[in-house]
Enzyme design. Structure first.
Site, mmCIF file in Angstrom:
data_model
loop_
_atom_site.group_PDB
_atom_site.id
_atom_site.type_symbol
_atom_site.label_atom_id
_atom_site.label_comp_id
_atom_site.label_asym_id
_atom_site.label_seq_id
_atom_site.Cartn_x
_atom_site.Cartn_y
_atom_site.Cartn_z
ATOM 1 C CG ASP A 277 -88.942 34.767 -6.432
ATOM 2 O OD1 ASP A 277 -89.525 35.833 -6.706
ATOM 3 O OD2 ASP A 277 -87.751 34.566 -6.713
ATOM 4 C CG HIS A 311 -89.832 37.794 -3.239
ATOM 5 N ND1 HIS A 311 -88.702 37.630 -4.005
ATOM 6 C CD2 HIS A 311 -89.532 37.264 -2.019
ATOM 7 C CE1 HIS A 311 -87.751 37.056 -3.283
ATOM 8 N NE2 HIS A 311 -88.235 36.809 -2.084
#
Length: 455
Positions: A277, A311
């Site tokens: 993430d 991300h």
């Protein structure tokens, strides 16, 4: 004989006196950090002269989770009395939760591995913690410190999470979503945190790996983290935090690298992040809880970090209702071939309120990102859009965003700013942004006031 007896008495007395001398207490270091805003000196603990408490002296046994967990707890209790270092020697040590105390440094020797169980029962009873910006009682983080002062983790060893069960919990079936809905409704209607008990058979709210909750003078230095059930490093409502020289690898659902939340006076430097993430995700609480706590994330400096995957290189939000100001990222690099959406991404929605201001990102190098250098979105609700209603509508003020000296090979766009019509984004400045290949448009902008790019 008398002279000899007197001499021996003096030696014995001095020896006994030396043995009874008080242990050296925890020291402090102060760190002055350069930033384009007034940055207070950061105070962090110095355990170098403190007494050592080796976990094997308290009964730790490799491959014995129960004995090792109990030994670590006993060593922490002993070290906390006057301040000390809890030493994990070389080898792999299976354990359950670790609850740190004030004036304690958990120190991992080279070759030491603390391997954390993935049995949820090992993280009970429930503790005062959070889930995505909402306060609740949930499974204990694997390493947890609550209202501690002068606390740290250091050394060349490794913290590693077993993942067999947590991987199963990555899924979000209806029962899990119903539990999230229940927590959201309790937080939105000011139900006391003590009544927000989230440990049951269906919630499956995974614990953080490391959470420092309401702590002061925190040091994380030198070790490796492998795997994480949820957010990896979470300083929450903390003051004076130094995170440096870490190597973090965690690929899974919500596996951010470090999530500073409602924390102030913090440095993150010389770290390597390889995440499933966001690498660095700046938070500041969600909705009513954050408005109640009223503590912005403020005075955060990030420098000299490498991101192998994530991300975003740097994200702010979407849990940012307490406000975020004075953030400076300098001299960070994204590895060639990294999987990444944006270099810098701000996300909020009509439920958050708060503010984002005085953000500076400078001297960034990357090969390619799938979206853009800068992304700002003000209507990011994910699954929450239809899951729960808007109890109170508050827009987010976003202003004074500065990006300078970027070198990027390929992007879809340079900047996409989707501001709110009622409260446009203001004062966004890009300088020396070098992008070799823009696959779509340079700028995709809605509701922006005073955007300027200089080359």
């Amino acid at each position: 004989m008398k002279r000899r007896s007197v001499y021996m008495f003096v030696i014995l007395f001095l020896s006994l006196f030396a043995c009874k001398q008080k242990p050296v207490p925890v020291g402090h270091q102060t760190l002055k950090v350069d930033a384009p805003f007034e940055m207070p000196e950061i105070i962090y603990p110095d355990f170098s002269a403190c007494e050592e408490f080796v976990i094997t002296d308290f009964g730790a046994v490799q491959d014995n989770r129960q004995n090792t967990s109990a030994a670590i707890a006993k060593a922490i209790d002993a070290a906390s009395i006057s301040g000390g270092r809890v030493i994990v020697p070389e080898g792999e040590w299976l354990c359950g939760k670790i609850h740190l105390k004030s004036n304690v440094n958990l120190h991992l020797k080279k070759g030491a591995v603390l391997l954390f169980s993935d049995n949820p029962e090992d993280y009970l009873p429930a503790v005062y913690t959070t889930w995505e910006g909402m306060e609740c009682y949930n499974y204990s983080p694997l390493i947890y410190a609550y209202e501690c002062k002068n606390v740290g983790i250091s050394g060349e060893g490794e913290l590693k999470a077993k993942m067999d069960l947590w991987k199963v919990w990555f899924a979000r079936p209806p029962a899990h979503m119903n539990s999230l809905k229940r927590l959201y409704e309790m937080a939105s209607t000011d139900v006391p945190v003590e009544e927000r008990q989230m440990v049951n058979d269906t919630a499956n709210l995974r614990p953080h790996f490391i959470q420092f909750n309401r702590c002061e003078n925190v040091l994380l230095d030198g070790f490796t983290i492998t795997n994480s059930p949820f957010w990896t490093i979470h300083p929450y409502l903390c003051k004076n935090v130094v995170v440096r020289n870490l190597n973090v690898f965690a690929h899974g659902h919500n596996n951010d690298g470090v999530d500073p939340e409602m924390s102030q006076n913090m440095l993150i430097e010389n770290c390597v992040f390889d995440q499933g993430d966001d690498a660095i995700a700046v938070k500041s609480g969600r909705n009513q809880d954050a408005w109640r706590l009223n503590t912005p994330t403020k005075n955060l400096v990030i420098r000299n970090c490498m991101v192998k995957n994530g991300h975003q290189l740097l994200a702010i939000g979407s849990e940012m209702s307490g406000g975020v100001e004075n953030v400076y990222m300098d001299s960070c690099t994204v590895a060639d071939g990294a999987s990444m959406f944006h270099l810098f991404y701000l996300k909020t929605n009509e439920r958050r309120g708060g503010f984002i201001k005085n953000i500076f990102v400078k001297n960034i190098k990357a090969d390619s990102v799938s979206k853009g250098v800068l992304g700002i979105e003000t209507d990011v609700l994910y699954q929450w859009r239809d899951l729960v209603p808007t109890y109170e509508r508050r827009l987010t003020s976003i202003s004074d965003i500065h990006l300078e000296n970027f070198e990027v090979n390929k992007v879809q766009f340079v900047s996409r700013i989707l501001g709110d019509e009622e409260l446009p984004v203001k004062n966004v400045f890009l300088k020396n942004i070098s992008v070799k290949n823009v696959e779509a448009e340079d700028y995709i902008h809605e509701n922006v006031i005073n955007f300027r790019r200089e080359d």
